[in-house]
Design an enzyme around this catalytic site. Structure first.
Site, PDB file in Angstrom:
ATOM      1  N   CYS A 181       0.819  -1.204   0.000  1.00  0.00           N
ATOM      2  CA  CYS A 181       0.000   0.000   0.000  1.00  0.00           C
ATOM      3  C   CYS A 181       0.860   1.264   0.000  1.00  0.00           C
ATOM      4  CB  CYS A 181      -0.981  -0.058   1.169  1.00  0.00           C
ATOM      5  SG  CYS A 181      -2.416   1.010   0.998  1.00  0.00           S
ATOM      6  N   HIS A 182       0.784   2.065   1.060  1.00  0.00           N
ATOM      7  CA  HIS A 182       1.558   3.306   1.155  1.00  0.00           C
ATOM      8  C   HIS A 182       2.971   3.081   1.711  1.00  0.00           C
ATOM      9  CE1 HIS A 182      -2.455   5.065   0.733  1.00  0.00           C
ATOM     10  NE2 HIS A 182      -1.845   6.185   0.386  1.00  0.00           N
TER      11      HIS A 182
END
Length: 184
Positions: free
Chosen positions: A106-107
């Protein structure tokens, strides 16, 4: 194998911590929660507070040499806080310098950008990181899981929680492969 899970004191996406943690445990490995502060970390379900988890060790008391691999769970706030902590960035960079496998979802690749370890690598992430990864010299792809074996070390990345069913088995398989190669 000992696997570090690096998270900030607040902001990790709970499912991106708990599902890979369970996969590592199910593979017979020993996960440890590493953070920038002792105590408990606060996880989130997107923007809502979720559970808390006990910190096993802090970044000031560990090094990449203590572990066989690293998992970087996402959440928007988690990697943003980690990339502002020089010890956390150095801890991540240490895994690449040692050629040890790193997994990020994800991030989480934000901290990889800060550690200056994406140059020449192909990876995936949450789509909003695409420009950051490209500006840091990496190649961004829109895939469920991307395994990049560019030296030194293997990087396993994934885009989002919906990709966890592909990410978790890729992580455990690559960690096992790296461990067997190191022992050979």
């Amino acid at each position: 194998m000992r696997i570090a899970f690096l998270v900030a004191p607040e902001g990790v996406e709970q499912v991106e911590l708990t599902q890979p943690w369970q996969a590592v445990t199910d593979a017979g490995d020993s996960p440890e929660l590493v953070s920038t502060k002792p105590g408990r970390i606060q996880a989130f379900h997107h923007l809502e507070k979720a559970d808390t988890f006990p910190v096993d060790r802090t970044v000031e008391g560990v090094s990449a040499g203590d572990y066989d691999g690293l998992v970087l769970p996402g959440g928007v706030a988690n990697p943003d806080a980690l990339r502002m902590d020089e010890r956390a960035v150095a801890f991540v960079r240490g895994f690449f310098e040692a050629g040890k496998p790193v997994a990020a979802i994800c991030h989480a690749p934000w901290i990889l950008v800060e550690a200056d370890v994406v140059r020449g690598r192909t990876l995936t992430s949450w789509p909003s990181l695409r420009t950051d990864i490209r500006n840091a010299g990496g190649t961004w792809v829109d895939e469920q899981v991307r395994i990049c074996e560019a030296a030194p070390g293997t990087l396993i990345t994934s885009r989002k929680p919906a990709d966890l069913k592909a990410f978790c088995p890729a992580v455990t398989a690559e960690f096992k492969k790296a461990h067997e190669s190191a022992r050979a």
